[in-house]
Design a protein around this motif. Structure first.
Motif, short mmCIF file in Angstrom:
data_model
loop_
_atom_site.label_atom_id
_atom_site.label_comp_id
_atom_site.label_asym_id
_atom_site.label_seq_id
_atom_site.Cartn_x
_atom_site.Cartn_y
_atom_site.Cartn_z
N LEU A 82 -114.13 -45.31 -47.35
CA LEU A 82 -112.93 -46.15 -47.29
C LEU A 82 -113.31 -47.63 -47.29
CD1 LEU A 82 -110.74 -44.05 -44.84
CD2 LEU A 82 -110.30 -44.45 -47.26
N LYS B 7 -106.92 -37.52 -44.94
CA LYS B 7 -105.61 -37.52 -45.62
C LYS B 7 -105.47 -38.74 -46.53
CE LYS B 7 -102.90 -34.81 -42.33
NZ LYS B 7 -101.93 -34.87 -41.22
N LYS B 8 -105.96 -39.87 -46.04
CA LYS B 8 -105.88 -41.11 -46.82
C LYS B 8 -106.69 -40.98 -48.11
CE LYS B 8 -106.20 -46.10 -45.98
NZ LYS B 8 -106.64 -47.10 -45.02
N ARG C 7 -105.02 -38.80 -50.64
CA ARG C 7 -103.89 -39.48 -51.32
C ARG C 7 -104.38 -40.48 -52.37
NH1 ARG C 7 -101.61 -39.53 -46.07
NH2 ARG C 7 -102.23 -41.71 -45.76
N LEU C 8 -105.59 -41.01 -52.19
CA LEU C 8 -106.13 -41.99 -53.14
C LEU C 8 -106.61 -41.31 -54.44
CD1 LEU C 8 -108.23 -44.21 -50.69
CD2 LEU C 8 -106.16 -44.92 -51.88
N ASP D 231 -107.05 -38.54 -40.19
CA ASP D 231 -106.27 -39.56 -40.92
C ASP D 231 -107.04 -40.10 -42.11
OD1 ASP D 231 -104.15 -39.28 -39.20
OD2 ASP D 231 -104.86 -40.82 -37.81
N ASP D 232 -108.36 -40.30 -41.93
CA ASP D 232 -109.20 -40.77 -43.03
C ASP D 232 -109.19 -39.77 -44.19
OD1 ASP D 232 -109.80 -42.96 -41.57
OD2 ASP D 232 -111.86 -42.42 -41.09
#
Length: 411
Positions: free
Chosen positions: A137, A171-172, A175-176, A168-169
């Motif tokens: 990230l 999932k992020k 989504r990217l 959370d990371d």
């Protein structure tokens, strides 16, 4: 079944043969055909079952047709997310081995090391990226990583990833990536939160379960020592002097415990080193290499640091502190007794860990033999030591004697 029967192409079969493998493991046999069909999967398989090759081989095959883009023109098409640095490095080593006869390039990125060299390689272009969530990230934020071309996303050791707070990371990152991607989720166990994550990001996945029902390899014999907590270090030294020989991996629950035991063993003339989360990546790698190459024969580790590291020649595992999760116990002792050799797992259990051992035995359906003949036996009636906090001697809302006495006022 042979690897050839799995419809793998010649350059990949050649690299497998070079590595000395003849037949696929169960997880490889089941996963490879489904991944080649570009379907999503959720697979439960323990470390040591060959699961890295189960996704690495088909990914290399799927990317093979796009391998000849000029280096600058290479786009990241496969992304593997791993919870720990050691596991990420191990996965990258596997990709490099199997991609030997292709032009596919892989790179591993993780924290704890300089970001500059990683940026340099990214600029040159890679096909496959293996990363820990934080560093990925970070690089994405700085515009060095573009996830728009991802065709396959792999989440490895998903249960550990969630235990370490990466939900959370993850999932992020998911989504990217493009919606059209194929997603592969591998986990040693499938607890409820992994199930939830899978339901949120996988598209009608195929389920593959190759975990023996909590069972432990027959190649590992287990023994149990009941010992007072204060005597664990003495018992450990006693066993190292008289019973346990060869290369030994010792598990402790905390980083502090790892450091303390390492100092004690070195003071007593043993060649020991350690790995845990507070050590830099290069220190961890150095310790691991020293252990693998025989410069030290004892490696002390926490569970997080030891997950995913590949050590084949291991004579014994010592559970200095018992884990409170049965799956962790199975993982730990599964590191010995690999590749046809016999290993032994020694567990030191204090009064406050009796419930842990009970749960572990129920889970693996084995009564672990108890060794009573040792110098530091635990009194069967011994209760766990509970450290109570001492409160104030005054009841709440009551005044102390001093304040009750009439005081002279200045007015």
């Amino acid at each position: 079944m042979s690897f050839k029967a799995l419809q793998l192409i010649k350059p990949i079969l050649k690299s497998i043969a070079d590595s000395g493998y003849d037949e696929p493991t169960l997880v490889q046999e089941r996963c490879i055909p489904i991944i080649l069909e570009k379907k999503d999967i959720i697979a439960s398989a323990q470390t040591g079952t060959g699961k890295t090759a189960a996704f690495a081989l088909p990914i290399l095959q799927l990317l093979f047709d796009k391998q000849d883009a000029s280096k600058r023109g290479k786009k990241i098409r496969a992304l593997i997310i791993s919870p720990t640095r050691e596991l990420a490095a191990q996965i990258n080593a596997n990709f490099k081995t199997y991609a030997k006869y292709t032009n596919l390039r892989s790179l591993v990125v993780f924290g704890g090391t300089s970001i500059e060299p990683q940026i340099d390689v990214l600029k040159k272009g890679v096909d496959i990226l293996i990363a820990t969530p934080g560093r990925l990230l970070d690089l994405h934020k700085q515009d060095y990583i573009n996830l728009d071309y991802i065709e396959t996303l792999v989440l490895d050791e998903a249960d550990l990833m969630l235990d370490m707070g990466f939900i959370d990371d993850v999932k992020k990152i998911e989504r990217l990536c493009p919606e059209t991607k194929q997603t592969l989720l591998f986990s040693a166990t499938i607890p409820y939160k992994v199930e939830q994550l899978a339901n949120g990001i996988l598209k009608s996945p195929e389920r593959i379960d190759v975990t023996p029902s909590k069972s432990v390899s027959n190649a590992v014999s287990q023994v149990l020592y009941y010992v007072p907590k204060r005597n664990k270090i003495e018992l450990c030294l006693h066993l190292l002097r008289n019973t346990i020989k060869g290369s030994i991996l010792i598990f402790r629950r905390t980083k502090f415990g790892v450091d303390k035991l390492e100092k004690t063993l070195i003071k007593n003339g043993y060649k020991a080193d350690s790995i845990h989360g507070d050590k830099t990546q290069s220190d961890r790698q150095t310790a691991l290499n020293k252990f693998k190459n025989g410069y030290v024969n004892i490696l002390i580790a926490t569970d997080v640091a030891a997950r995913g590291i590949d050590i084949n020649e291991l004579d014994a595992v010592i559970n200095f502190d018992l884990p409170n999760i049965p799956e962790t116990y199975v993982h730990r002792i599964g590191r010995t007794g690999r590749a046809g050799s016999i290993g032994i797992a020694y567990s030191l259990c204090s009064a406050d860990e009796k419930n842990y051992i009970k749960t572990i035995q129920q889970s693996i359906n084995i009564q672990i033999p108890i060794i009573e003949d040792h110098p530091y036996p635990l009194d069967p009636k011994a209760k766990p030591i509970v450290h109570k906090k001492k409160g104030s001697k005054y009841k709440k809302g009551r005044k102390g004697e001093g304040s009750k006495k009439k005081k002279k006022r200045w007015y």
